[in-house]
Design a protein around this motif. Structure first.
Motif, PDB file in Angstrom:
ATOM      1  N   LEU A   1       0.881  -1.154   0.000  1.00  0.00           N
ATOM      2  CA  LEU A   1       0.000   0.000   0.000  1.00  0.00           C
ATOM      3  C   LEU A   1       0.924   1.211   0.000  1.00  0.00           C
ATOM      4  O   LEU A   1       1.815   1.316   0.856  1.00  0.00           O
ATOM      5  CB  LEU A   1      -0.881  -0.010   1.253  1.00  0.00           C
ATOM      6  CG  LEU A   1      -1.950   1.073   1.339  1.00  0.00           C
ATOM      7  CD1 LEU A   1      -3.008   0.845   0.266  1.00  0.00           C
ATOM      8  CD2 LEU A   1      -2.586   1.062   2.723  1.00  0.00           C
ATOM      9  N   VAL A   2       0.750   2.104  -0.976  1.00  0.00           N
ATOM     10  CA  VAL A   2       1.609   3.280  -1.095  1.00  0.00           C
ATOM     11  C   VAL A   2       0.772   4.546  -1.148  1.00  0.00           C
ATOM     12  O   VAL A   2      -0.380   4.522  -1.585  1.00  0.00           O
ATOM     13  CB  VAL A   2       2.522   3.218  -2.342  1.00  0.00           C
ATOM     14  CG1 VAL A   2       3.489   2.061  -2.276  1.00  0.00           C
ATOM     15  CG2 VAL A   2       1.709   3.153  -3.614  1.00  0.00           C
ATOM     16  N   THR A   3       1.377   5.631  -0.691  1.00  0.00           N
ATOM     17  CA  THR A   3       0.737   6.948  -0.769  1.00  0.00           C
ATOM     18  C   THR A   3       1.650   7.875  -1.555  1.00  0.00           C
ATOM     19  O   THR A   3       2.826   8.014  -1.229  1.00  0.00           O
ATOM     20  CB  THR A   3       0.501   7.533   0.640  1.00  0.00           C
ATOM     21  OG1 THR A   3      -0.384   6.670   1.349  1.00  0.00           O
ATOM     22  CG2 THR A   3      -0.110   8.923   0.563  1.00  0.00           C
ATOM     23  N   GLY A   4       1.114   8.479  -2.600  1.00  0.00           N
ATOM     24  CA  GLY A   4       1.871   9.426  -3.407  1.00  0.00           C
ATOM     25  C   GLY A   4       2.202  10.673  -2.604  1.00  0.00           C
ATOM     26  O   GLY A   4       1.329  11.234  -1.943  1.00  0.00           O
ATOM     27  N   LEU A   5       3.456  11.080  -2.645  1.00  0.00           N
ATOM     28  CA  LEU A   5       3.899  12.250  -1.898  1.00  0.00           C
ATOM     29  C   LEU A   5       3.984  13.496  -2.770  1.00  0.00           C
ATOM     30  O   LEU A   5       3.389  14.520  -2.470  1.00  0.00           O
ATOM     31  CB  LEU A   5       5.272  11.984  -1.265  1.00  0.00           C
ATOM     32  CG  LEU A   5       5.347  10.819  -0.280  1.00  0.00           C
ATOM     33  CD1 LEU A   5       6.785  10.597   0.165  1.00  0.00           C
ATOM     34  CD2 LEU A   5       4.436  11.080   0.908  1.00  0.00           C
ATOM     35  N   HIS A   6       4.750  13.389  -3.866  1.00  0.00           N
ATOM     36  CA  HIS A   6       4.959  14.515  -4.768  1.00  0.00           C
ATOM     37  C   HIS A   6       5.562  13.989  -6.065  1.00  0.00           C
ATOM     38  O   HIS A   6       5.866  12.813  -6.179  1.00  0.00           O
ATOM     39  CB  HIS A   6       5.864  15.588  -4.140  1.00  0.00           C
ATOM     40  CG  HIS A   6       7.090  15.015  -3.496  1.00  0.00           C
ATOM     41  ND1 HIS A   6       7.160  14.724  -2.157  1.00  0.00           N
ATOM     42  CD2 HIS A   6       8.285  14.641  -4.012  1.00  0.00           C
ATOM     43  CE1 HIS A   6       8.349  14.196  -1.882  1.00  0.00           C
ATOM     44  NE2 HIS A   6       9.046  14.154  -2.985  1.00  0.00           N
ATOM     45  N   ARG A   7       5.741  14.867  -7.023  1.00  0.00           N
ATOM     46  CA  ARG A   7       6.290  14.460  -8.322  1.00  0.00           C
ATOM     47  C   ARG A   7       7.789  14.205  -8.232  1.00  0.00           C
ATOM     48  O   ARG A   7       8.474  14.756  -7.380  1.00  0.00           O
ATOM     49  CB  ARG A   7       6.019  15.532  -9.370  1.00  0.00           C
ATOM     50  CG  ARG A   7       4.560  15.637  -9.735  1.00  0.00           C
ATOM     51  CD  ARG A   7       4.236  16.854 -10.546  1.00  0.00           C
ATOM     52  NE  ARG A   7       4.338  18.005  -9.632  1.00  0.00           N
ATOM     53  CZ  ARG A   7       4.900  19.156  -9.952  1.00  0.00           C
ATOM     54  NH1 ARG A   7       5.390  19.353 -11.137  1.00  0.00           N
ATOM     55  NH2 ARG A   7       4.971  20.137  -9.076  1.00  0.00           N
ATOM     56  N   GLY A   8       8.261  13.350  -9.121  1.00  0.00           N
ATOM     57  CA  GLY A   8       9.685  13.079  -9.223  1.00  0.00           C
ATOM     58  C   GLY A   8      10.067  12.917 -10.682  1.00  0.00           C
ATOM     59  O   GLY A   8       9.335  12.301 -11.453  1.00  0.00           O
ATOM     60  N   VAL A   9      11.193  13.504 -11.064  1.00  0.00           N
ATOM     61  CA  VAL A   9      11.683  13.391 -12.445  1.00  0.00           C
ATOM     62  C   VAL A   9      12.811  12.371 -12.455  1.00  0.00           C
ATOM     63  O   VAL A   9      13.789  12.498 -11.720  1.00  0.00           O
ATOM     64  CB  VAL A   9      12.188  14.752 -12.967  1.00  0.00           C
ATOM     65  CG1 VAL A   9      12.741  14.615 -14.376  1.00  0.00           C
ATOM     66  CG2 VAL A   9      11.073  15.790 -12.919  1.00  0.00           C
ATOM     67  N   ALA A  10      12.631  11.341 -13.265  1.00  0.00           N
ATOM     68  CA  ALA A  10      13.614  10.257 -13.347  1.00  0.00           C
ATOM     69  C   ALA A  10      14.872  10.731 -14.051  1.00  0.00           C
ATOM     70  O   ALA A  10      14.817  11.429 -15.064  1.00  0.00           O
ATOM     71  CB  ALA A  10      13.013   9.062 -14.087  1.00  0.00           C
ATOM     72  N   GLY A  11      16.003  10.338 -13.499  1.00  0.00           N
ATOM     73  CA  GLY A  11      17.300  10.673 -14.086  1.00  0.00           C
ATOM     74  C   GLY A  11      18.033   9.405 -14.471  1.00  0.00           C
ATOM     75  O   GLY A  11      17.451   8.471 -15.019  1.00  0.00           O
ATOM     76  N   VAL A  12      19.301   9.332 -14.125  1.00  0.00           N
ATOM     77  CA  VAL A  12      20.155   8.196 -14.458  1.00  0.00           C
ATOM     78  C   VAL A  12      19.698   6.964 -13.685  1.00  0.00           C
ATOM     79  O   VAL A  12      19.419   7.033 -12.487  1.00  0.00           O
ATOM     80  CB  VAL A  12      21.628   8.526 -14.115  1.00  0.00           C
ATOM     81  CG1 VAL A  12      22.525   7.337 -14.385  1.00  0.00           C
ATOM     82  CG2 VAL A  12      22.083   9.746 -14.898  1.00  0.00           C
ATOM     83  N   ALA A  13      19.635   5.832 -14.377  1.00  0.00           N
ATOM     84  CA  ALA A  13      19.218   4.576 -13.749  1.00  0.00           C
ATOM     85  C   ALA A  13      20.382   3.602 -13.702  1.00  0.00           C
ATOM     86  O   ALA A  13      21.305   3.676 -14.516  1.00  0.00           O
ATOM     87  CB  ALA A  13      18.064   3.966 -14.533  1.00  0.00           C
ATOM     88  N   ARG A  14      20.318   2.711 -12.718  1.00  0.00           N
ATOM     89  CA  ARG A  14      21.312   1.646 -12.623  1.00  0.00           C
ATOM     90  C   ARG A  14      20.629   0.415 -12.052  1.00  0.00           C
ATOM     91  O   ARG A  14      19.606   0.506 -11.385  1.00  0.00           O
ATOM     92  CB  ARG A  14      22.495   2.061 -11.768  1.00  0.00           C
ATOM     93  CG  ARG A  14      22.205   2.148 -10.295  1.00  0.00           C
ATOM     94  CD  ARG A  14      23.466   2.408  -9.457  1.00  0.00           C
ATOM     95  NE  ARG A  14      23.168   2.451  -8.040  1.00  0.00           N
ATOM     96  CZ  ARG A  14      23.086   1.386  -7.249  1.00  0.00           C
ATOM     97  NH1 ARG A  14      23.298   0.188  -7.731  1.00  0.00           N
ATOM     98  NH2 ARG A  14      22.801   1.508  -5.959  1.00  0.00           N
ATOM     99  N   THR A  15      21.210  -0.727 -12.310  1.00  0.00           N
ATOM    100  CA  THR A  15      20.696  -1.974 -11.760  1.00  0.00           C
ATOM    101  C   THR A  15      21.362  -2.225 -10.421  1.00  0.00           C
ATOM    102  O   THR A  15      22.581  -2.184 -10.310  1.00  0.00           O
ATOM    103  CB  THR A  15      20.981  -3.152 -12.717  1.00  0.00           C
ATOM    104  OG1 THR A  15      20.439  -2.831 -13.996  1.00  0.00           O
ATOM    105  CG2 THR A  15      20.360  -4.424 -12.203  1.00  0.00           C
ATOM    106  N   GLY A  16      20.540  -2.471  -9.391  1.00  0.00           N
ATOM    107  CA  GLY A  16      21.064  -2.757  -8.061  1.00  0.00           C
ATOM    108  C   GLY A  16      21.619  -4.165  -7.983  1.00  0.00           C
ATOM    109  O   GLY A  16      21.489  -4.963  -8.915  1.00  0.00           O
ATOM    110  N   GLU A  17      22.227  -4.499  -6.857  1.00  0.00           N
ATOM    111  CA  GLU A  17      22.814  -5.825  -6.663  1.00  0.00           C
ATOM    112  C   GLU A  17      21.775  -6.935  -6.769  1.00  0.00           C
ATOM    113  O   GLU A  17      22.089  -8.057  -7.161  1.00  0.00           O
ATOM    114  CB  GLU A  17      23.502  -5.894  -5.299  1.00  0.00           C
ATOM    115  CG  GLU A  17      24.698  -4.994  -5.184  1.00  0.00           C
ATOM    116  CD  GLU A  17      25.274  -4.984  -3.774  1.00  0.00           C
ATOM    117  OE1 GLU A  17      24.828  -5.784  -2.925  1.00  0.00           O
ATOM    118  OE2 GLU A  17      26.185  -4.171  -3.532  1.00  0.00           O
ATOM    119  N   ASP A  18      20.532  -6.623  -6.423  1.00  0.00           N
ATOM    120  CA  ASP A  18      19.463  -7.622  -6.465  1.00  0.00           C
ATOM    121  C   ASP A  18      18.749  -7.655  -7.821  1.00  0.00           C
ATOM    122  O   ASP A  18      17.756  -8.346  -7.988  1.00  0.00           O
ATOM    123  CB  ASP A  18      18.460  -7.366  -5.346  1.00  0.00           C
ATOM    124  CG  ASP A  18      17.897  -5.955  -5.392  1.00  0.00           C
ATOM    125  OD1 ASP A  18      18.228  -5.198  -6.319  1.00  0.00           O
ATOM    126  OD2 ASP A  18      17.121  -5.619  -4.478  1.00  0.00           O
TER     127      ASP A  18
END
Length: 116
Positions: A60-77
């Motif tokens: 269950l999530v609640t939206g807080l505010h907008r976010g602009v996606a930047g550089v992405a990377r793959t995590g260890e998992d």
């Protein structure tokens, strides 16, 4: 800039102040970036959301505010993490809000008087 787990949403758009249940796995993340996905492409702007509750069926999530996606990377998992530029909506000054409330109340009262 924050690094958040990217959660793509195919059939849903979550806006700030919305609370929704999602069938996704977010691990131990406290906040995520919910991003609409269309035709395999991610939207550039999403919603930073707080994970409110976890269950076997998802979160269950609640939206807080907008976010602009930047550089992405793959995590260890293997999950996709993205740098997010957070855009917190400014609260209007309380004085202005009180003025608007007063004007709105006066208009509603006038309409109600005209209906009687």
């Amino acid at each position: 800039m924050s690094e958040l787990l990217l959660v793509p949403l195919e059939d849903v758009v979550v806006f700030p102040n919305m609370t929704v249940s999602l069938d996704v796995e977010v691990g131990d993340e406290e906040r995520v970036l919910l991003v609409p996905q269309h035709g395999g492409d991610y939207a550039r702007v999403g919603t930073v959301a707080e994970v409110v509750e976890r269950s076997r069926r998802g979160v269950l999530v609640t939206g807080l505010h907008r976010g602009v996606a930047g550089v992405a990377r793959t995590g260890e998992d293997g999950r996709l993490l993205v740098e997010a530029e957070e855009h917190v909506d400014e609260e209007p000054p309380r004085v202005k809000t009180v003025e608007l409330e007063r004007e709105y109340r006066a208009i509603v009262e006038e309409i109600l008087e005209l209906r009687d």
